[in-house]
Design a protein around this motif. Structure first.
Motif, PDB file in Angstrom:
ATOM      1  N   ALA A 203      -8.266   8.985  -2.409  1.00  0.00           N
ATOM      2  CA  ALA A 203      -8.017   9.071  -0.967  1.00  0.00           C
ATOM      3  C   ALA A 203      -9.150   9.807  -0.270  1.00  0.00           C
ATOM      4  CB  ALA A 203      -6.687   9.770  -0.699  1.00  0.00           C
TER       5      ALA A 203
ATOM      6  N   ALA B 196      -3.834  15.203  -7.289  1.00  0.00           N
ATOM      7  CA  ALA B 196      -4.509  14.769  -6.071  1.00  0.00           C
ATOM      8  C   ALA B 196      -3.853  13.500  -5.528  1.00  0.00           C
ATOM      9  CB  ALA B 196      -5.983  14.515  -6.350  1.00  0.00           C
ATOM     10  N   ALA B 197      -3.815  13.364  -4.209  1.00  0.00           N
ATOM     11  CA  ALA B 197      -3.228  12.178  -3.595  1.00  0.00           C
ATOM     12  C   ALA B 197      -4.141  10.977  -3.821  1.00  0.00           C
ATOM     13  CB  ALA B 197      -3.015  12.407  -2.098  1.00  0.00           C
ATOM     14  N   LEU B 198      -3.569   9.895  -4.328  1.00  0.00           N
ATOM     15  CA  LEU B 198      -4.310   8.645  -4.519  1.00  0.00           C
ATOM     16  C   LEU B 198      -3.666   7.552  -3.680  1.00  0.00           C
ATOM     17  CD1 LEU B 198      -4.713   8.600  -8.422  1.00  0.00           C
ATOM     18  CD2 LEU B 198      -6.326   9.481  -6.724  1.00  0.00           C
ATOM     19  N   LEU B 199      -4.497   6.682  -3.127  1.00  0.00           N
ATOM     20  CA  LEU B 199      -3.994   5.502  -2.440  1.00  0.00           C
ATOM     21  C   LEU B 199      -3.725   4.428  -3.484  1.00  0.00           C
ATOM     22  CD1 LEU B 199      -5.985   4.412   0.751  1.00  0.00           C
ATOM     23  CD2 LEU B 199      -3.525   4.644   0.483  1.00  0.00           C
TER      24      LEU B 199
ATOM     25  N   ILE C  46       0.842  -1.183   0.000  1.00  0.00           N
ATOM     26  CA  ILE C  46       0.000   0.000   0.000  1.00  0.00           C
ATOM     27  C   ILE C  46       0.880   1.237   0.000  1.00  0.00           C
ATOM     28  CG2 ILE C  46      -1.737   1.297   1.292  1.00  0.00           C
ATOM     29  CD1 ILE C  46      -2.655  -1.402   2.467  1.00  0.00           C
ATOM     30  N   GLY C  47       0.616   2.134  -0.927  1.00  0.00           N
ATOM     31  CA  GLY C  47       1.397   3.357  -1.030  1.00  0.00           C
ATOM     32  C   GLY C  47       0.523   4.516  -1.472  1.00  0.00           C
ATOM     33  N   ALA C  48       1.156   5.572  -1.928  1.00  0.00           N
ATOM     34  CA  ALA C  48       0.413   6.745  -2.378  1.00  0.00           C
ATOM     35  C   ALA C  48       1.133   7.381  -3.557  1.00  0.00           C
ATOM     36  CB  ALA C  48       0.268   7.759  -1.249  1.00  0.00           C
ATOM     37  N   VAL C  49       0.376   7.974  -4.456  1.00  0.00           N
ATOM     38  CA  VAL C  49       0.951   8.702  -5.589  1.00  0.00           C
ATOM     39  C   VAL C  49       0.108   9.936  -5.875  1.00  0.00           C
ATOM     40  CG1 VAL C  49       1.909   6.656  -6.728  1.00  0.00           C
ATOM     41  CG2 VAL C  49      -0.407   7.427  -7.281  1.00  0.00           C
ATOM     42  N   ASN C  50       0.693  10.846  -6.655  1.00  0.00           N
ATOM     43  CA  ASN C  50      -0.085  11.964  -7.167  1.00  0.00           C
ATOM     44  C   ASN C  50      -0.724  11.547  -8.480  1.00  0.00           C
ATOM     45  OD1 ASN C  50       2.500  13.528  -5.721  1.00  0.00           O
ATOM     46  ND2 ASN C  50       0.506  14.480  -5.387  1.00  0.00           N
TER      47      ASN C  50
END
Lengths: 247, 247
Positions: free
Chosen positions: B235, B209-212, B190-194
């Motif tokens: 997110a 926008a931040a996405l999971l 599990i991480g996050a990206v723009n």
DNA sequence: AAGTGGTCTAGACCACCGC
DNA sequence: CGGTGGTCTAGACCACTTT
């Protein structure tokens, strides 16, 4: 399909439980390739007889491997090795721990350590009256002098002696344990946000960068909430990994 | 400290295992407040006698509750209720699940369903030769006509009949099961990206926008990788929640 | 010393699977 | 049908915690 009877030796004089001795040796053989994925083990009764333990003990050892996702049991069919990878179900690991394991030293900077009134959300999580005082700890976690995470924690008064603890050297949980508070369960929520200006500055990211968030409420032996934390991780440096096992 | 003997009735004619009947009733009483956090249960032997089951069966029932983080056992001390909250190991939680539960069905749009050469990362995850053909599925998940997740999955050929499946009506795992492939374990990160421009457009978010992100490789009975997926969640609409239990 | 959970045994019967 | 894992029993001994 040929069935395999792994060689296992148990030491009945050892204080290590029999089921654990058996499970450990089976796991080692699976991980080292002696029992590749797809291998059908002999049936439980035969295995128990060969290893010199009772069937319940043998079952418990196999159950241990099932919980770890190494093996699967099917009624009427048998027990089969399904993977040779080490799997720890429901254990969160992190790139940070990987870094530590790789020998990179983590450091911690305490940015704030104070007593102040709880916000509404924190009071609700800790089950204390709105506006009651809590200890707030804000720490920056670094690895190789590179920021990794910004961690904000709130704790009810009484669990921690602020004059005593050194949170740059000691983990929060370690400090709590030393103070007689034992964490038993923790509820966690993982999400993502865009960094605001202050967060970006501290973490060395651009404003708006995606951050991983982990919000946690931890409870002690008696089920009392003892800690609420909101942690922000640089998504470029951090991820959570976990393994799910079908039961 | 007074010790409590919960009222439990077992039905020996039922096909439901005794240990499960006992565990279920205890869990219900804990969750409904009949056994509040902190309660000390009677010792195992007494409980077994009162409920009319053997001690191993009683132990198994209690062990069930221990695994769920409801209860803790301490040798020489006893068994104590530590929380009355329902806890689940890992749960994908939508912030809109209330609406979904209220009768609004989530929907799925298949954006792409094709066969094409695997990328390097996918080939590595699926343990197939670089550039070998895989099935690619791209789906958009919506709840209340609002985008929630963009899901990209790659599968080795042979597990799925492209002409047969209707992935708008059927889940991917359900389709795999129908085709005789059973998922046993899955590794997840599990991480996050723009969000990039295309992702933002599909998900109804702003660019950046931040996405999971959830990246998963799933394995079947034989430990063969059968699916690799990268899922992007808004997110603002989605989070992962889980409970960790100290063992 | 007394009481607790942790482990282990040697059986038994049952439900499910594949032939 | 035979073979498999799933459940259950009635004991036993041990290690640990508290008094």
């Amino acid at each position: 399909m040929a069935r395999v009877a792994p060689a296992v030796v148990v030491d009945r004089g050892s204080p290590v439980p029999l089921y654990f001795q058996v499970a450990e040796q089976l796991q080692r053989q699976i991980e080292q390739g002696g029992l590749p994925a797809g291998t059908m083990l002999e049936n439980e009764i035969a295995l128990a007889g060969q290893l010199g333990v009772s069937r319940p003990t043998m079952r418990r050892a196999i159950g241990f491997l099932v919980d770890r996702g190494l093996v699967v049991r099917k009624r009427g069919v048998g027990t089969q090795v399904i993977t040779d990878k080490v799997r720890r179900p429901l254990q969160l690991t992190s790139l940070f721990e990987d870094l530590v394991a790789a020998g990179r030293k983590p450091t911690t900077r305490v940015l704030e350590l104070s007593v102040h009134p709880a916000t509404e959300a924190v009071a609700a999580a800790l089950a204390i009256p709105d506006g009651a005082d809590v200890i707030r700890v804000v720490r920056l976690r670094l690895a190789n002098d590179e920021p990794i995470a910004l961690m904000t924690n709130d704790l009810p008064l009484g669990h921690l002696d602020l004059d005593e603890v050194d949170l740059e050297e000691t983990g929060l949980y370690q400090a709590l344990r030393a103070a007689g508070t034992h964490i038993r369960v923790a509820d966690q929520t993982i999400g993502a946000v865009n960094a605001d200006a202050a967060q970006a500055r501290l973490l060395g990211e651009r404003r708006g960068a995606a951050l991983l968030t982990m919000t946690r409420t931890a409870y002690d032996d008696q089920g009392r909430p003892v800690e609420h934390g909101t942690h922000l991780y640089r998504a470029s440096r951090y991820a959570f990994s976990l393994t799910l096992v079908e039961r």
